[in-house]
Enzyme design. Structure first.
Site, PDB file in Angstrom:
ATOM      1  N   HIS A 477      -1.780  19.713  47.879  1.00 57.64           N
ATOM      2  CA  HIS A 477      -1.407  20.517  49.053  1.00 57.64           C
ATOM      3  C   HIS A 477      -0.101  21.283  48.861  1.00 57.64           C
ATOM      4  CE1 HIS A 477       1.144  17.013  50.320  1.00 57.64           C
ATOM      5  NE2 HIS A 477       1.839  17.973  50.940  1.00 57.64           N
ATOM      6  N   ASP A 532      -5.548  14.396  46.699  1.00 52.92           N
ATOM      7  CA  ASP A 532      -4.379  15.288  46.799  1.00 52.92           C
ATOM      8  C   ASP A 532      -3.581  15.234  45.488  1.00 52.92           C
ATOM      9  OD1 ASP A 532      -2.478  16.987  47.779  1.00 52.92           O
ATOM     10  OD2 ASP A 532      -1.570  15.509  49.157  1.00 52.92           O
ATOM     11  N   SER A 629       6.734  15.670  49.061  1.00 49.68           N
ATOM     12  CA  SER A 629       5.354  15.734  48.604  1.00 49.68           C
ATOM     13  C   SER A 629       5.244  16.218  47.172  1.00 49.68           C
ATOM     14  CB  SER A 629       4.539  16.694  49.470  1.00 49.68           C
ATOM     15  OG  SER A 629       4.185  16.047  50.646  1.00 49.68           O
TER      16      SER A 629
HETATM   17  N1  ARG Z   1       3.254  15.998  53.526  1.00 52.55           N
HETATM   18  C1  ARG Z   1       4.654  15.833  53.355  1.00 52.55           C
HETATM   19  C2  ARG Z   1       5.250  16.911  52.388  1.00 52.55           C
HETATM   20  O1  ARG Z   1       4.597  17.903  52.170  1.00 52.55           O
HETATM   21  C3  ARG Z   1       5.000  14.458  52.870  1.00 52.55           C
HETATM   22  C4  ARG Z   1       5.023  13.551  54.099  1.00 52.55           C
HETATM   23  C5  ARG Z   1       5.326  12.188  53.773  1.00 52.55           C
HETATM   24  N2  ARG Z   1       5.563  11.511  55.062  1.00 52.55           N
HETATM   25  C6  ARG Z   1       5.830  10.238  55.131  1.00 52.55           C
HETATM   26  N3  ARG Z   1       6.031   9.751  56.322  1.00 52.55           N
HETATM   27  N4  ARG Z   1       5.890   9.524  54.112  1.00 52.55           N
HETATM   28  O2  ARG Z   1       6.399  16.872  51.955  1.00 52.55           O
END
Ligand code: ARG
Length: 686
Positions: A477, A532, A629
């Protein structure tokens, strides 16, 4: 009057060729010399002549070693006599004068001096000097090998009857060179055979017959050529053909007879030095048809085997192991050929067996796998080459030594023909990790502690992990929708505000490969982050260093157990609600399946899917967050152990970090190891 008649006697007794040149005497002679007087005198003889000094009178003050008054005589600068005191004429004539002679063409000089005191007056000295012919023949070094003739101003050598004076004008040699070309039989012997042979001989007998014939030599049993006590030939007979030289032969036993020369051109050479009395040799020569030798070429086997092969006969030649047929300088891949003995006694075709050449090993151009040694390697049969890797950040997989085998391939001791590979050493930071930092609830990492951590600044903040010198892995993503060649990753840094500078590595993408199972599209309304994961291939190789090293991939069946601790890192959101400037890490542990399945519904109020390709982890007050992420979750937890560490997970999704859940969801990397390796291999090529 007395002086003159005496002089006549002297001149005559000395040499009939003497010529009086002049007189020499001490200052004040004959009334006597004064204290502190001195004189120097010097004369030279013409070429081929010697100068001689004859003293008629000598009366100087006498002293120990003539240290008071002295007459010194030098020949060519070297002192030959020191005189003082009183000498009578007889003594001068018999014991002093004969030694006062120069060399041929040389010079005589005298130096006379008196000291301050003379208890009584001394008359001094008087003498004359003459020049006469120098007799070079008397000189042991005249170098005439036979006769020497002296003449005024020189000398000349001459030889006995039957000898010729060689070009050096000193050595007497015999004339013994003969051309017997065209004669199919005849005799050759040392000069004056069967009497003793001449000294300083250098005789060459040339035999030449039609080219299908060979010359056969029969030495007579009387053979006597001077040999030293240790078996070396002092004088010698040699048999020369265009391809080989047989001999030298000497001593008392003749060479094997008949001696087959396999050649229609033969030169028999006889040489002797200046001494000795030996009888020499004699031989009879005749011809016979040429035959081909039993050996066609070295390093081969001939079938059928015969002692000699006749014109028209055919054989098969098989090269020994490690040798291949060389035809006109070109190495073929065959090890066998047929040859026919032709009329001139030569095998045709004239192929040879040459050692197999493995050529330069096919080392990849990237320079990581290297050949040890600075010289170009020897690449023939049984030659060896050794490999190593360009830096300590790589390990050589396979044998380091390869040998050129009989089939022309480089082979290791365990039988592999594929070259060894240099694989990157993974998961081992060089910097010592002092466990003690947000991420959420995290601490600042020091440079080099998480050397595989990469930073993506745009289009969205994210992380990635270096897994080889050409590849990084991240979350799908993070790179979904990003043009393949536009992504820029940063490594070897902890401060996200720096994007250039000496230490910082800037890595550009060439390929972005999103896992085929990942459903592309915007993720605001997404409820499923299955698969992912994405691979990024760099446009060029990265140079590993202490702050830029790859992380290992886990074993495909490693598993992550409940409560297992690992370390997550990134430049994502901290509790202060903004992106971190410095790289943070936090030690968190994996939650149970039950806990993970209770997926947070707070994520945009949607029911999220939890799959077997994920695990979830966190700790009290510690979690990954927005902006982390794609970054690594490594196992085991970073500590001072130094690893090796493996990439257990990739930061994927989770509830808003300050929700208090402390629960982040991670891509379970072990499920993708096969896909990762396969993709890397297909893209990099063999
Ligand atoms: N989807 C988020 C990003 O793009 C990562 C989120 C992780 N959240 C968590 N509570 N661990 O950076």
């Amino acid at each position: 009057m007395f002086t003159l008649s005496l002089l006549g006697v002297l001149l005559l007794s000395h040499s009939s060729q003497s010529t009086l040149l002049g007189w020499v005497e001490s200052p004040g002679y004959p009334s006597g010399y004064l204290p502190h007087s001195s004189m120097n005198w010097s004369r030279c003889a013409p070429r081929g002549h010697a100068l001689s000094l004859r003293l008629l009178h000598l009366d100087l003050e006498d002293s120990q070693d003539c240290e008071n008054d002295a007459l010194k005589v030098f020949s060519d600068g070297g002192l030959i006599s020191v005189l003082c005191g009183k000498r009578d004429f007889e003594e001068l004539h018999s014991s002093v004068n004969p030694s006062l002679v120069s060399s041929s063409g040389g010079c005589l000089s005298i130096s006379f001096h008196s000291d301050f005191s003379n208890p009584r007056r001394h008359t001094g000295f008087k003498g004359f000097y003459t020049v006469q012919d120098f007799d070079e023949c008397e000189d042991q070094n005249n170098q005439c090998s036979q006769f020497c003739h002296n003449f005024v101003g020189g000398y000349r050598c001459s030889c006995r009857h039957g000898y010729l004076l060689a070009d050096d004008k000193h050595t007497c040699t015999v004339s013994c060179t003969e051309d017997l070309s065209g004669q199919n039989s005849g005799d050759v012997s040392s000069p004056s055979w069967s009497g003793s042979y001449a000294e300083n001989a250098n005789c060459v007998s040339t035999l030449s017959v039609e080219n299908h014939l060979q010359l056969e030599l029969h030495f007579s049993s009387t053979f006597d050529v001077e040999q030293s006590a240790d078996g070396e030939c002092i004088d010698a007979v040699t048999v020369e053909t265009p391809s080989v030289t047989l001999g030298p032969f000497c001593g008392s036993s003749p060479p094997p007879s008949p001696l087959l020369t396999h050649s229609h051109h033969v030169r028999i050479r006889f040489t002797s030095d200046g001494f000795g009395a030996n009888r020499g040799f004699s031989l009879h020569f005749r011809t016979r048809d040429k035959v081909c030798p039993a050996v066609v070429t070295s390093h081969s086997m001939v079938t059928p085997q015969r002692a000699e092969h006749h014109q028209g006969q055919m054989v098969t030649v098989a090269c020994d192991a490690g040798y291949v047929v060389n035809s006109q300088g070109v190495q073929t891949l065959t090890s066998q050929f047929e040859a026919t003995c032709d009329i001139t006694g030569t095998w045709t075709p004239g192929y040879t067996c040459e050692p197999v050449d493995c050529g330069f090993p096919d080392v990849p151009a990237d320079g990581i796998l290297q050949l040890v040694g600075s010289e170009p390697p020897h690449t023939q049969y049984k030659d060896q080459v050794q490999f190593n890797c360009s830096s300590k950040y790589y390990r050589l997989d396979g044998d380091d030594t390869y040998t050129c085998n009989a089939s022309g391939e480089w082979m290791s001791a365990d039988g592999t023909t594929e070259l060894p590979e240099c694989t990157a050493v993974c998961g081992q930071p060089e910097s010592f990790f002092a466990s003690a930092g947000r991420i959420l609830g995290g601490q600042n990492a020091k440079l080099g502690q998480i050397p595989w951590q990469l930073l993506i600044k745009s289009p969205n903040r994210g992380g990635a992990s270096l897994i080889s010198d050409r590849w990084a892995v991240t979350a799908a993503h993070v790179v979904d929708g990003v043009p393949e060649t536009s992504l820029r990753l940063y490594g070897s840094l902890v401060d996200a505000r720096t994007s250039s500078g000496p230490g910082v590595a800037v890595l550009n993408s060439k390929r972005i490969i999103i896992h085929p199972g990942y459903t592309k599209g915007t993720h605001t309304e997404r409820t499923n982050f299955d698969n992912d994961i994405a691979l990024i291939r760099f446009s060029s190789r990265v140079n590993f260093g202490p702050n830029l090293l790859p992380i290992c991939l886990p074993e495909p069946d490693r598993g992550i157990w409940e409560n297992e601790q690992g370390t997550v890192s990134g430049w994502g959101m901290t509790e202060k609600q903004h992106k971190a400037a410095l790289l943070k890490y936090a030690h968190i542990s994996a939650y149970s399946l039950d806990e993970c399945q209770r997926t947070p519904t707070t994520l945009s109020n949607k029911a999220m899917t939890f799959t077997n390709n994920m695990f979830c982890a966190g700790a009290t007050g510690k979690d990954s967050c927005q902006g982390d992420s794609g970054g690594p979750f490594v196992l085991p937890m970073l500590s001072s152990d130094g690893g090796p560490y493996v990439l257990g997970g990739i930061v994927s999704w989770g509830p808003p970090c300050r929700s208090g859940d402390n629960k982040g969801y991670y891509t379970k990397v072990e499920n993708y190891v096969e896909w990762i390796k396969h993709t890397m291999k297909t893209e990099d090529g063999p």
